[in-house]
Scaffold this active site. Structure first.
Site, PDB file in Angstrom:
ATOM      1  N   GLY A  46     -10.400   6.755   6.024  1.00 15.25           N
ATOM      2  CA  GLY A  46      -9.101   6.296   5.541  1.00 15.25           C
ATOM      3  C   GLY A  46      -8.383   5.532   6.638  1.00 15.25           C
ATOM      4  CD  GLN A  51      -4.626   4.746  11.052  1.00 15.86           C
ATOM      5  OE1 GLN A  51      -4.862   4.775   9.853  1.00 15.86           O
ATOM      6  NE2 GLN A  51      -5.283   5.496  11.914  1.00 15.86           N
ATOM      7  CB  CYS A  98      -6.180  10.508  13.178  1.00 20.81           C
ATOM      8  SG  CYS A  98      -5.161   9.055  12.894  1.00 20.81           S
ATOM      9  CG  LEU A  99     -10.417   5.859  12.280  1.00 22.89           C
ATOM     10  CD1 LEU A  99     -10.581   4.612  11.427  1.00 22.89           C
ATOM     11  CD2 LEU A  99     -11.719   6.200  12.999  1.00 22.89           C
ATOM     12  CG  HIS A 140      -4.412  11.937   7.855  1.00 27.32           C
ATOM     13  ND1 HIS A 140      -4.741  12.747   8.916  1.00 27.32           N
ATOM     14  CD2 HIS A 140      -4.475  10.666   8.346  1.00 27.32           C
ATOM     15  CE1 HIS A 140      -4.978  11.999   9.985  1.00 27.32           C
ATOM     16  NE2 HIS A 140      -4.839  10.726   9.671  1.00 27.32           N
ATOM     17  CD  GLU A 141      -5.411   7.580   6.179  1.00 21.99           C
ATOM     18  OE1 GLU A 141      -4.740   6.809   6.891  1.00 21.99           O
ATOM     19  OE2 GLU A 141      -6.399   8.194   6.619  1.00 21.99           O
ATOM     20  CG  HIS A 144      -1.260   7.046   9.632  1.00 21.08           C
ATOM     21  ND1 HIS A 144      -1.177   7.102  10.998  1.00 21.08           N
ATOM     22  CD2 HIS A 144      -2.463   7.597   9.318  1.00 21.08           C
ATOM     23  CE1 HIS A 144      -2.274   7.668  11.489  1.00 21.08           C
ATOM     24  NE2 HIS A 144      -3.073   7.973  10.495  1.00 21.08           N
TER      25      HIS A 144
HETATM   26 NI    NI Z   1      -4.982   8.865  10.647  1.00 24.68          NI
END
Ligand code: NI
Length: 178
Positions: A46, A51, A98-99, A140-141, A144
């Site tokens: 995701g 990001q 998380c990236l 989660h997304e 962000h």
């Molecule tokens: Ni993330």
């Protein structure tokens, strides 16, 4: 389509509140294509637009890709201006990563079931019930989009430790790249 670098902590860009998308244009579709390329390249499931530095309420996800049983199959999903209409009292724990916080994994509990409203890549409004990994991942997304990271749910000590580890790993990677 292009692979963009993924922004990592403690970059303050990640704390920005993203703005709603007025209309799903070709520009937004191009942004989503870049987001997917970047997400697949980083082996994530995701990604939120912020990001890669774009403060718009746009999320891409693929929960099909990466599963052993699905081989190379892909199932990208696009969520524009997502809103949670209902969420369950019941919560479910999941070991999240998380990236933007690479190589850190911590168990986080979130509502197990949610009812979600969003626009898809064609600008159609969708209302969908989500549970399991989809519910976890979308929440989660969506965090962000509001400048919240999963490490913000941890104790201050654990969070600071996570950020220092990411900084240290990045420094080591940069040194090796010289
Ligand atoms: Ni993330």
């Amino acid at each position: 389509m292009a692979i963009k670098p993924i922004i990592t902590v403690p970059d303050p860009i990640l704390k920005q509140i993203s703005k709603p998308v007025a209309e799903v244009t070709d520009e937004i579709r191009a942004l989503m294509a870049d987001m997917l390329d970047s997400m697949y390249a980083a082996k994530g499931i995701g990604l939120a637009a912020i990001q890669i530095g774009v403060p718009l309420r746009v999320i891409v996800m693929d929960l099909v890709w990466g599963k052993e049983e699905s081989g190379d199959a892909r199932g990208p999903k696009f969520y524009i201006n997502p809103e949670i209409l209902e969420k369950s009292e019941e919560t479910a724990p999941y070991e999240e990563g998380c990236l933007s916080v690479p190589e850190i994994y911590e168990e986080i509990s979130r509502p197990a079931h949610i009812k979600l409203k969003y626009m898809n890549q064609d600008g159609q409004e969708i209302i969908e019930e989500c549970d399991e990994l989809q519910a976890t991942c979308i929440q989660h997304e969506m965090d962000h989009l509001n400048g919240v990271l999963f490490i913000d749910y941890l104790s201050r000590l654990k969070r600071e430790r996570a950020v220092s580890r990411v900084k240290k790993n990045k420094r080591l990677a940069d040194e090796h790249a010289l």
